[in-house]
Design an enzyme around this catalytic site. Structure first.
Site, mmCIF file in Angstrom:
data_model
loop_
_atom_site.group_PDB
_atom_site.id
_atom_site.type_symbol
_atom_site.label_atom_id
_atom_site.label_comp_id
_atom_site.label_asym_id
_atom_site.label_seq_id
_atom_site.Cartn_x
_atom_site.Cartn_y
_atom_site.Cartn_z
ATOM 1 N N GLU A 23 -0.017 36.774 -50.121
ATOM 2 C CA GLU A 23 -0.676 35.582 -49.597
ATOM 3 C C GLU A 23 0.193 34.852 -48.576
ATOM 4 O O GLU A 23 -0.250 34.530 -47.476
ATOM 5 C CB GLU A 23 -1.022 34.638 -50.761
ATOM 6 C CG GLU A 23 -1.709 33.347 -50.353
ATOM 7 C CD GLU A 23 -3.161 33.531 -49.983
ATOM 8 O OE1 GLU A 23 -3.821 32.539 -49.638
ATOM 9 O OE2 GLU A 23 -3.656 34.677 -50.045
ATOM 10 N N THR A 50 -17.292 32.153 -38.865
ATOM 11 C CA THR A 50 -16.082 32.221 -39.679
ATOM 12 C C THR A 50 -16.367 32.718 -41.090
ATOM 13 O O THR A 50 -15.461 33.162 -41.787
ATOM 14 C CB THR A 50 -15.405 30.831 -39.741
ATOM 15 O OG1 THR A 50 -14.159 30.946 -40.435
ATOM 16 C CG2 THR A 50 -16.283 29.837 -40.478
#
Length: 284
Positions: free
Chosen positions: A98, A211
């Site tokens: 991440e 998006t």
């Protein structure tokens, strides 16, 4: 190209040639052709959308986008894609962390089933047609199937460098994240599907993805249709500050005015009704 779009393109170029290159790219010391998309000088999985964004930007035709500029920007897009891929390949699970320091891999080493890198891989494949991007997508899909699939769905991983053991929910090892975000179905799997679909199934020549990976048909495909000009949007550049001003459309003021008048009428009516009820009581 309308003045509004010209302003938007200038803003995009200013960001790509300036802050993006200086603040959001970290070169690998042993191989400068690998560039990690970064934020605050750390690799971020979320920023792996940048390779696709810059690659798309390099394909836009406008007077400032010269052949040299296009080649330079597309090269940067591929270098950032290699940075994301380097993070994936370096992990034991084949899935990227991440948010970590690029040197010692310290930070948030979890995998959250995110779509950003897959989105960039899909865009680069669409623009180049090179099968290497399909190979990358297939490797990621196999890793997801191997380490993230459970009896009841898919989960993230707590540590991509310490994979879970077995197929149970806990999995041992680094363990799994007890969560399957909606974007995994809406975006991650959608881009993987489109990566292996026929090239013209949802083509970037005809569609733009939001998006959240919703495909919208490009305005240029509406032949003969009367399209409304986005006159209520105005983008401006103010030195080093990026400003976007949006004027409210006239009909919104009309609606607000009507609502205010309606509220006033209701309040007056309620006051009169209250007065009629109280007057007989006061006489008694």
């Amino acid at each position: 190209c309308t003045p509004v779009l010209q302003d938007m393109l200038k803003l995009y170029d200013k960001i790509v040639q300036g802050p993006l290159r200086s603040n959001h790219v970290i070169r690998k010391g042993s191989d400068p052709s690998i560039a990690y998309p970064a934020d605050h000088y750390r690799y971020h999985q979320l920023v792996c959308f940048l390779p696709g964004l810059v690659a798309l930007g390099s394909s836009v035709n406008h007077h400032d986008n010269t052949i040299e500029r296009k080649a330079t920007d597309f090269a940067l897009a591929e270098e950032m894609a290699r940075g994301c891929q380097d993070m994936y390949e370096d992990a034991t699970t084949g899935l990227g962390p991440e948010e970590v320091n690029v040197d010692n891999k310290r930070g948030d080493r979890s995998y959250q089933l995110r779509p950003e890198y897959i989105e960039s891989v899909f865009i680069l494949y669409q623009l180049t047609g090179r099968e290497e991007y399909q190979d990358i997508g297939w490797q990621i899909f196999q890793s997801i199937e191997k380490f993230c699939k459970t009896k009841t769905g898919y989960t993230g991983l707590n540590d991509v460098y310490n994979p879970p053991n077995g197929n149970d929910e806990e999995g041992g090892g680094g363990g799994r994240v007890d969560n399957m975000p909606s974007y995994f179905l809406a975006e991650t799997l959608k881009y993987l599907l489109l990566l292996f679909a026929p090239d013209d199934y949802v083509s970037l020549d005809e569609f733009v993805f939001t998006t959240e990976a919703h495909p919208l048909m490009r305005a240029s495909r509406f032949k003969g249709a009367a399209l409304a000009s986005p006159s209520y949007i105005q983008a401006e550049l103010a030195r080093d500050v990026y400003l976007v001003h949006a004027r409210l459309p006239w009909w919104l003021f009309c609606v607000l005015g009507f609502v205010i008048v309606l509220i006033g009428v209701v309040l007056v009516s309620l006051r009169k009704k209250k007065r009629l009820v109280l007057e007989p009581l006061s006489k008694d």
